[in-house]
Enzyme design. Structure first.
Site, mmCIF file in Angstrom:
data_model
loop_
_atom_site.group_PDB
_atom_site.id
_atom_site.type_symbol
_atom_site.label_atom_id
_atom_site.label_comp_id
_atom_site.label_asym_id
_atom_site.label_seq_id
_atom_site.Cartn_x
_atom_site.Cartn_y
_atom_site.Cartn_z
ATOM 1 N N THR A 89 21.463 -10.837 9.148
ATOM 2 C CA THR A 89 21.602 -11.225 7.744
ATOM 3 C C THR A 89 21.056 -12.642 7.608
ATOM 4 O OG1 THR A 89 23.176 -11.360 5.915
ATOM 5 C CG2 THR A 89 23.892 -12.259 7.995
ATOM 6 N N THR A 90 21.008 -13.156 6.398
ATOM 7 C CA THR A 90 20.678 -14.562 6.171
ATOM 8 C C THR A 90 21.563 -15.098 5.056
ATOM 9 O OG1 THR A 90 18.352 -14.149 6.755
ATOM 10 C CG2 THR A 90 18.861 -16.219 5.645
#
Length: 243
Positions: free
Chosen positions: A50-51
């Protein structure tokens, strides 16, 4: 966001017994030998990512995340909200196990509500960051790496909190598999005088940079703006709406 598949034998599961892994029910129970084999075999590991981004400004904080959940080489969801309100003027981004993150968010919401009821005022961001770190340190949520952001009487705050509960206040921070790409954008564009609107654009650029290079990040962006007025979370499928 991910579901846990690693070896839990050296953590809280060891204290509860090898036959009862703490997070087992989410993906089914694994015997100890099977968990060892999965760890040893690189092909058996579930790669996830994810970011998430947090940026501090003088008037509030901006937090942004992508919207993709992955499991191994598969996109398991294209519409995941990875930032949640946990305080009247505070929000938390999540990277890590889905079940642990959901439990952490529920616990923080309950604790902040109880604090307000008992004391007649909102919990400070410093106290909330300490609480979050203590919960992670307890082991029950140890496969989550959140960013905490909020506003209190002392101003705006962004906290980077690692999976073991270590807490650091930052001007900006990132987590997740796309963090190296997002961090480069923030390093280049951040300054102390950034406004909330500029921070929203900066966060969008950072997430977009990660999405272009990190296969585990994508499918749009969630943006949370936290000010004295509260928490506003908006979903954008198109980055151009922010750039």
């Amino acid at each position: 966001m991910r579901t846990p598949t690693g070896d839990l034998s050296d953590g809280p599961a060891e204290e509860l017994g090898r036959d009862q892994p703490v997070f087992g029910p989410e993906i089914g129970e694994f015997e100890h030998s099977e968990r060892r084999a999965a760890q040893a075999d690189g092909e058996g590991e579930m790669k996830t990512g994810t970011t998430t981004v947090g940026i501090k400004t003088a008037d509030g904080v901006v937090m942004a995340t992508d919207m993709r959940a992955s499991l191994g080489g598969m996109v398991s969801s294209k519409d995941v909200q990875k930032v949640e309100e946990v305080h009247p003027r505070g929000a938390l981004t999540i990277a890590g196990s889905v079940s642990a993150a959901q439990n952490l968010i529920s616990t923080l919401k309950a604790e902040t509500s109880l604090y307000e009821t008992r004391r007649g005022k909102d919990m400070s961001m410093e106290a909330l960051s300490t609480l979050t770190g203590n919960l992670l340190r307890s082991g029950a949520f140890y496969i989550v790496q959140p960013i905490l952001g909020g506003v209190d009487d002392e101003g705006s705050h962004i906290y980077s909190i690692d999976a073991l509960g270590g807490t650091t206040e930052e001007e900006y921070t990132v987590t997740g598999s796309g963090s190296q790409y997002a961090l480069g954008v923030l390093e280049q564009e951040y300054d102390d005088d950034v406004t909330v609107d500029e921070a929203k654009t900066m966060a969008a650029k950072a997430i977009q940079s990660a999405v272009e290079r990190d296969l585990a990040s994508g499918n749009g962006i969630n943006v949370a703006v936290v000010t004295d007025d509260g928490v506003d979370i908006t979903r954008y499928k198109d980055f151009d709406d922010l750039l």
